[in-house]
Design a protein around this motif. Structure first.
Motif, PDB file in Angstrom:
ATOM      1  N   ARG A  66       0.838  -1.201   0.000  1.00  0.00           N
ATOM      2  CA  ARG A  66       0.000   0.000   0.000  1.00  0.00           C
ATOM      3  C   ARG A  66       0.868   1.244   0.000  1.00  0.00           C
ATOM      4  O   ARG A  66       1.892   1.289   0.662  1.00  0.00           O
ATOM      5  CB  ARG A  66      -0.889   0.013   1.233  1.00  0.00           C
ATOM      6  CG  ARG A  66      -1.727   1.262   1.296  1.00  0.00           C
ATOM      7  CD  ARG A  66      -2.716   1.289   2.423  1.00  0.00           C
ATOM      8  NE  ARG A  66      -3.239   2.652   2.468  1.00  0.00           N
ATOM      9  CZ  ARG A  66      -3.685   3.224   3.556  1.00  0.00           C
ATOM     10  NH1 ARG A  66      -3.708   2.579   4.694  1.00  0.00           N
ATOM     11  NH2 ARG A  66      -4.126   4.464   3.520  1.00  0.00           N
ATOM     12  N   GLU A  67       0.466   2.268  -0.743  1.00  0.00           N
ATOM     13  CA  GLU A  67       1.146   3.557  -0.711  1.00  0.00           C
ATOM     14  C   GLU A  67       0.406   4.477   0.247  1.00  0.00           C
ATOM     15  O   GLU A  67      -0.824   4.425   0.349  1.00  0.00           O
ATOM     16  CB  GLU A  67       1.213   4.171  -2.103  1.00  0.00           C
ATOM     17  CG  GLU A  67       2.190   3.434  -2.993  1.00  0.00           C
ATOM     18  CD  GLU A  67       2.548   4.214  -4.244  1.00  0.00           C
ATOM     19  OE1 GLU A  67       2.318   5.443  -4.288  1.00  0.00           O
ATOM     20  OE2 GLU A  67       3.074   3.581  -5.165  1.00  0.00           O
ATOM     21  N   TYR A  68       1.168   5.296   0.960  1.00  0.00           N
ATOM     22  CA  TYR A  68       0.630   6.222   1.944  1.00  0.00           C
ATOM     23  C   TYR A  68       1.075   7.632   1.612  1.00  0.00           C
ATOM     24  O   TYR A  68       2.209   7.839   1.175  1.00  0.00           O
ATOM     25  CB  TYR A  68       1.181   5.894   3.349  1.00  0.00           C
ATOM     26  CG  TYR A  68       0.759   4.570   3.902  1.00  0.00           C
ATOM     27  CD1 TYR A  68      -0.311   4.481   4.778  1.00  0.00           C
ATOM     28  CD2 TYR A  68       1.427   3.400   3.573  1.00  0.00           C
ATOM     29  CE1 TYR A  68      -0.706   3.259   5.310  1.00  0.00           C
ATOM     30  CE2 TYR A  68       1.045   2.173   4.093  1.00  0.00           C
ATOM     31  CZ  TYR A  68      -0.021   2.114   4.963  1.00  0.00           C
ATOM     32  OH  TYR A  68      -0.406   0.907   5.476  1.00  0.00           O
TER      33      TYR A  68
ATOM     34  N   SER B  41       4.780  10.356  -1.414  1.00  0.00           N
ATOM     35  CA  SER B  41       4.283   8.991  -1.289  1.00  0.00           C
ATOM     36  C   SER B  41       5.285   8.123  -0.547  1.00  0.00           C
ATOM     37  O   SER B  41       6.491   8.234  -0.758  1.00  0.00           O
ATOM     38  CB  SER B  41       4.028   8.434  -2.690  1.00  0.00           C
ATOM     39  OG  SER B  41       3.532   7.127  -2.619  1.00  0.00           O
TER      40      SER B  41
ATOM     41  N   HIS C 264       5.894   3.947   1.065  1.00  0.00           N
ATOM     42  CA  HIS C 264       5.429   2.564   1.093  1.00  0.00           C
ATOM     43  C   HIS C 264       6.377   1.737   1.953  1.00  0.00           C
ATOM     44  O   HIS C 264       7.529   2.098   2.171  1.00  0.00           O
ATOM     45  CB  HIS C 264       5.290   1.962  -0.311  1.00  0.00           C
ATOM     46  CG  HIS C 264       6.581   1.646  -0.972  1.00  0.00           C
ATOM     47  ND1 HIS C 264       7.260   2.562  -1.732  1.00  0.00           N
ATOM     48  CD2 HIS C 264       7.330   0.519  -0.987  1.00  0.00           C
ATOM     49  CE1 HIS C 264       8.382   2.004  -2.183  1.00  0.00           C
ATOM     50  NE2 HIS C 264       8.435   0.770  -1.729  1.00  0.00           N
ATOM     51  N   ARG C 265       5.841   0.645   2.454  1.00  0.00           N
ATOM     52  CA  ARG C 265       6.611  -0.270   3.305  1.00  0.00           C
ATOM     53  C   ARG C 265       7.603  -1.054   2.460  1.00  0.00           C
ATOM     54  O   ARG C 265       7.251  -1.591   1.419  1.00  0.00           O
ATOM     55  CB  ARG C 265       5.616  -1.213   3.985  1.00  0.00           C
ATOM     56  CG  ARG C 265       6.232  -2.239   4.870  1.00  0.00           C
ATOM     57  CD  ARG C 265       5.121  -2.980   5.576  1.00  0.00           C
ATOM     58  NE  ARG C 265       5.464  -4.366   5.698  1.00  0.00           N
ATOM     59  CZ  ARG C 265       4.742  -5.252   6.348  1.00  0.00           C
ATOM     60  NH1 ARG C 265       3.617  -4.883   6.916  1.00  0.00           N
ATOM     61  NH2 ARG C 265       5.121  -6.491   6.429  1.00  0.00           N
TER      62      ARG C 265
END
Length: 98
Positions: A51-53, A90, A92-93
């Protein structure tokens, strides 16, 4: 393109409970190995793989356990647990929990 730090990570979850009281992070360890354990745990428990945050979402997610979201966000990025775009829009993990 995403920036990230180191490639090898410790196994998450060993002994990190000592840093929490009632679900809130009460201390960020100074020793690199202990901090790495904590960051691995936070990554595994707070951020979904794939998922991007946005930066705001990362901050809001971190605030669920600690108020100093900017310091923890920086540790997560510098440690290679989260990656961010060069413009910081942006995240991401990158850490794969074992």
């Amino acid at each position: 393109m995403f920036e990230s730090g180191r490639q090898e990570f410790p196994v998450a979850g060993h002994g990190v409970e000592a840093f929490f009281t009632d679900g809130r992070l009460t201390a960020v360890p100074r020793k690199p190995a202990r901090r790495a354990e904590l960051l691995a745990h936070l990554t595994k428990t707070l951020f979904e793989d794939g998922r991007e945050y946005t930066e705001r979402e990362v901050n809001d997610t971190i605030r669920t356990v600690h108020e100093d979201c900017s310091a923890l966000r920086r540790y997560l990025v510098e440690g290679g647990y989260l990656a961010r775009t060069k413009d910081g829009s942006s995240y991401h993990r990158t850490y794969e929990a074992h």
